[in-house]
Write an enzyme that holds these catalytic residues in place. Structure first.
Site, PDB file in Angstrom:
ATOM      1  N   CYS A  69       0.828  -1.211   0.000  1.00 24.80           N
ATOM      2  CA  CYS A  69       0.000   0.000   0.000  1.00 24.80           C
ATOM      3  C   CYS A  69       0.864   1.262   0.000  1.00 24.80           C
ATOM      4  O   CYS A  69       1.870   1.348   0.712  1.00 24.80           O
ATOM      5  CB  CYS A  69      -0.915  -0.010   1.221  1.00 24.80           C
ATOM      6  SG  CYS A  69      -2.046   1.384   1.246  1.00 24.80           S
ATOM      7  N   CYS A  73       0.478   4.554   7.016  1.00 22.75           N
ATOM      8  CA  CYS A  73      -0.144   4.402   8.345  1.00 22.75           C
ATOM      9  C   CYS A  73       0.822   3.625   9.262  1.00 22.75           C
ATOM     10  O   CYS A  73       1.196   2.484   8.949  1.00 22.75           O
ATOM     11  CB  CYS A  73      -1.473   3.679   8.220  1.00 22.75           C
ATOM     12  SG  CYS A  73      -2.526   4.385   6.929  1.00 22.75           S
ATOM     13  N   CYS A  76       0.412  -0.179  10.321  1.00 21.04           N
ATOM     14  CA  CYS A  76      -0.112  -1.171   9.365  1.00 21.04           C
ATOM     15  C   CYS A  76       0.948  -2.080   8.746  1.00 21.04           C
ATOM     16  O   CYS A  76       1.975  -1.616   8.233  1.00 21.04           O
ATOM     17  CB  CYS A  76      -0.873  -0.446   8.263  1.00 21.04           C
ATOM     18  SG  CYS A  76      -1.752  -1.585   7.183  1.00 21.04           S
ATOM     19  N   CYS A 113     -16.930  -8.465   5.231  1.00 19.69           N
ATOM     20  CA  CYS A 113     -16.198  -7.218   5.009  1.00 19.69           C
ATOM     21  C   CYS A 113     -14.956  -7.494   4.163  1.00 19.69           C
ATOM     22  O   CYS A 113     -14.107  -8.284   4.563  1.00 19.69           O
ATOM     23  CB  CYS A 113     -15.726  -6.629   6.333  1.00 19.69           C
ATOM     24  SG  CYS A 113     -17.025  -6.448   7.527  1.00 19.69           S
ATOM     25  N   CYS A 144     -19.790  -5.310   3.296  1.00 23.40           N
ATOM     26  CA  CYS A 144     -19.018  -4.149   3.723  1.00 23.40           C
ATOM     27  C   CYS A 144     -17.719  -4.149   2.935  1.00 23.40           C
ATOM     28  O   CYS A 144     -17.179  -5.223   2.627  1.00 23.40           O
ATOM     29  CB  CYS A 144     -18.723  -4.249   5.220  1.00 23.40           C
ATOM     30  SG  CYS A 144     -17.712  -2.874   5.846  1.00 23.40           S
ATOM     31  N   CYS A 204     -19.330   2.679   8.554  1.00 27.15           N
ATOM     32  CA  CYS A 204     -18.619   1.960   9.615  1.00 27.15           C
ATOM     33  C   CYS A 204     -17.349   2.757   9.848  1.00 27.15           C
ATOM     34  O   CYS A 204     -16.493   2.842   8.966  1.00 27.15           O
ATOM     35  CB  CYS A 204     -18.296   0.538   9.140  1.00 27.15           C
ATOM     36  SG  CYS A 204     -17.204  -0.358  10.252  1.00 27.15           S
ATOM     37  N   ARG A 276     -18.048  -2.197  17.768  1.00 27.01           N
ATOM     38  CA  ARG A 276     -17.345  -3.467  17.531  1.00 27.01           C
ATOM     39  C   ARG A 276     -16.045  -3.551  18.322  1.00 27.01           C
ATOM     40  O   ARG A 276     -15.170  -2.695  18.187  1.00 27.01           O
ATOM     41  CB  ARG A 276     -17.059  -3.658  16.038  1.00 27.01           C
ATOM     42  CG  ARG A 276     -16.406  -5.025  15.751  1.00 27.01           C
ATOM     43  CD  ARG A 276     -16.321  -5.364  14.278  1.00 27.01           C
ATOM     44  NE  ARG A 276     -17.604  -5.208  13.647  1.00 27.01           N
ATOM     45  CZ  ARG A 276     -17.846  -4.404  12.614  1.00 27.01           C
ATOM     46  NH1 ARG A 276     -16.875  -3.719  12.076  1.00 27.01           N
ATOM     47  NH2 ARG A 276     -19.047  -4.318  12.105  1.00 27.01           N
TER      48      ARG A 276
HETATM   49  N1  SAM Z   1      -6.682   0.538   3.169  1.00 24.66           N
HETATM   50  C1  SAM Z   1      -7.953   0.855   3.673  1.00 24.66           C
HETATM   51  C2  SAM Z   1      -7.926   2.040   4.595  1.00 24.66           C
HETATM   52  O1  SAM Z   1      -6.969   2.188   5.347  1.00 24.66           O
HETATM   53  O2  SAM Z   1      -8.860   2.836   4.567  1.00 24.66           O
HETATM   54  C3  SAM Z   1      -8.655  -0.280   4.323  1.00 24.66           C
HETATM   55  C4  SAM Z   1      -7.952  -1.280   5.197  1.00 24.66           C
HETATM   56  S1  SAM Z   1      -7.279  -0.715   6.723  1.00 24.66           S
HETATM   57  C5  SAM Z   1      -6.289  -2.063   7.143  1.00 24.66           C
HETATM   58  C6  SAM Z   1      -8.622  -0.669   7.850  1.00 24.66           C
HETATM   59  C7  SAM Z   1      -8.371  -0.258   9.276  1.00 24.66           C
HETATM   60  O3  SAM Z   1      -7.807  -1.328   9.997  1.00 24.66           O
HETATM   61  C8  SAM Z   1      -7.432   0.885   9.544  1.00 24.66           C
HETATM   62  O4  SAM Z   1      -8.001   2.127   9.317  1.00 24.66           O
HETATM   63  C9  SAM Z   1      -7.108   0.687  11.010  1.00 24.66           C
HETATM   64  O5  SAM Z   1      -8.058   1.378  11.825  1.00 24.66           O
HETATM   65  C10 SAM Z   1      -7.256  -0.822  11.201  1.00 24.66           C
HETATM   66  N2  SAM Z   1      -5.926  -1.449  11.411  1.00 24.66           N
HETATM   67  C11 SAM Z   1      -4.991  -1.672  10.489  1.00 24.66           C
HETATM   68  N3  SAM Z   1      -3.886  -2.215  11.027  1.00 24.66           N
HETATM   69  C12 SAM Z   1      -4.116  -2.337  12.353  1.00 24.66           C
HETATM   70  C13 SAM Z   1      -3.353  -2.809  13.463  1.00 24.66           C
HETATM   71  N4  SAM Z   1      -2.107  -3.248  13.309  1.00 24.66           N
HETATM   72  N5  SAM Z   1      -3.920  -2.810  14.679  1.00 24.66           N
HETATM   73  C14 SAM Z   1      -5.186  -2.350  14.851  1.00 24.66           C
HETATM   74  N6  SAM Z   1      -5.951  -1.880  13.841  1.00 24.66           N
HETATM   75  C15 SAM Z   1      -5.423  -1.855  12.603  1.00 24.66           C
HETATM   76 FE1  SF4 Z   2      -2.810   1.153   3.420  1.00 26.57          FE
HETATM   77 FE2  SF4 Z   2      -2.779  -0.050   5.780  1.00 26.57          FE
HETATM   78 FE3  SF4 Z   2      -3.099   2.570   5.656  1.00 26.57          FE
HETATM   79 FE4  SF4 Z   2      -5.091   0.949   4.805  1.00 26.57          FE
HETATM   80  S1  SF4 Z   2      -4.324   1.128   6.891  1.00 26.57           S
HETATM   81  S2  SF4 Z   2      -4.304   2.774   3.783  1.00 26.57           S
HETATM   82  S3  SF4 Z   2      -3.869  -0.738   3.977  1.00 26.57           S
HETATM   83  S4  SF4 Z   2      -1.263   1.442   5.002  1.00 26.57           S
END
Ligand code: SAM
Ligand code: SF4
Ligand code: DTB
Length: 344
Positions: A69, A73, A76, A113, A144, A204, A276
């Site tokens: 990606c 973040c 992630c 989802c 979702c 959500c 949730r």
């Molecule tokens: N890429 C898309 C986005 O970020 O909008 C969708 C997938 S993203 C993985 C969805 C959500 O998962 C993130 O916004 C975050 O809140 C949660 N998430 C991701 N990695 C995580 C982690 N290591 N621990 C807890 N929550 C996590």
């Molecule tokens: Fe990409 Fe992870 Fe951020 Fe979603 S949460 S935008 S998958 S880096």
């Protein structure tokens, strides 16, 4: 806030007064800081006014496009900016997604989802995404998706395909946000959420706790959500799953009581929403999860994986549900205002 006001969960609060969009951060903070028993009592009273307190909605996640990606973040595993060691893969084929969805349905999930590690979907992927939504919906599950930022064109297509929910989290407070993500702004996220809402897709939206933020940031995140023109129908509260190789890998774990306080505050401020208990359950004791349900959480992810991280799995959850006398929420029950629950 007066202690008596915090304790007033049991009496005197009409349903209309509870559904508010004008929370001040001071009153929300006072709730968060209230004696734990008072906070939980109020959250449980609010919860019972709108939901069966023993019924838990169950969603299943599938990563339909993993890793690589462009966003950064800090939590992630899927960001190309971090060395998490995760192997990136292309968008899954529709048939494969539908096979997985069928299994989830057999295991009792009522919502499916589908998540993609994208900043936003590409135009060329929209037909495939819409076919996934149509296929899952035809199995009788709610759908979702979480695909990153959406354009008006994207939301129109997904809505037309019958998408029920779109997940897009604000993740944390506006103040703490840039400590976690630099490649898209808090305002970008609110813009996508407004587009989704405008198109008539249910929202959500929640966030992550345990990223090194202050309690004030948890409160501010929930104030932002509760003061949206409409409350998100689902509010996922994730506990950070620390991923080796990411900037937040070594963050100190949040204590269970602070996590439960966050759930309780979400329940009180967004009484009709599904709250949730989301990522992080593998690291929680049964007792912490039980307190989360007592605080008003009424939805979980089922199955042994989330997107890339572990989740307790069917066997552990069925033991937990038995111990606590919880039952799965059937699809047709949904959220409703309850007249039959006696409060004392
Ligand atoms: N890429 C898309 C986005 O970020 O909008 C969708 C997938 S993203 C993985 C969805 C959500 O998962 C993130 O916004 C975050 O809140 C949660 N998430 C991701 N990695 C995580 C982690 N290591 N621990 C807890 N929550 C996590
Ligand atoms: Fe990409 Fe992870 Fe951020 Fe979603 S949460 S935008 S998958 S880096
Ligand atoms: C949400 O708030 N939590 C889910 C879902 N929305 C997409 C994702 C949790 C991801 C946990 C880390 C992982 O599996 O990689």
């Amino acid at each position: 806030m007066e202690l008596a006001t915090v304790q007033s969960g049991a009496t005197g609060q009409s349903a209309d007064r509870e559904l508010r969009h004008d929370w001040s951060r001071e009153e929300a903070q006072a709730l968060y800081d209230a004696p734990f028993n008072d906070l939980l009592f109020r959250a449980q009273c609010v919860h019972r006014r709108y939901f069966d307190a023993n019924a838990i909605q169950r969603s299943r996640l599938l990563s339909i496009k993993t890793g690589g990606c462009a966003e950064d973040c800090g939590y992630c595993s899927q960001s190309a900016h971090h060395a998490s060691g995760l192997k990136a893969s292309k968008l899954m084929q529709v048939e494969k997604v539908l096979t997985e969805a069928r299994k989830a349905k057999e295991q009792g999930a009522t919502r499916y989802c589908m998540g993609a590690a994208w900043r936003s979907p590409k135009g060329r992927d929209m037909d495939v995404l819409c076919a996934m939504v149509e296929g899952v919906k035809s199995m009788g599950m709610e759908t979702c998706m979480t695909l990153g930022m959406l354009s008006d064109d994207d939301v129109g297509k997904l809505r037309h395909a019958g998408l029920d929910y779109y997940n897009h989290n604000i993740d944390t407070s506006e103040r703490y946000y840039d400590k976690v993500i630099s490649t898209r702004t808090f305002a970008d996220r609110l813009e996508t959420l407004a587009r989704v809402r405008e198109a008539g897709i249910k929202v959500c939206c929640g966030g992550i706790v345990g990223m090194g933020e202050e309690p004030e940031d948890r409160v501010d995140m929930l104030v932002t959500l509760a003061n949206l023109p409409e409350h998100p129908e689902s509010v996922p509260i994730n506990m950070l799953v620390p991923i080796p190789g990411t900037p937040l890998a070594e963050t100190e774990k949040i204590d269970g009581i602070s996590f439960v306080r966050t759930i309780a505050l979400a329940r009180i401020m967004m009484p009709k929403s599904f709250v949730r208990l989301s990522a992080g359950r593998t690291e929680m004791s049964d007792e912490t999860q039980a307190l989360c349900f007592l605080a008003g959480a009424n939805s979980i992810f089922v199955g042994d994986t989330l997107l890339t991280a572990d989740n307790p799995g069917e066997d552990a959850d069925s033991v937990l549900f038995d111990k606590l006398g919880l039952k799965p929420l059937e699809l047709e029950m949904g959220s409703c205002e309850r007249d039959d629950v006696q409060e004392s």
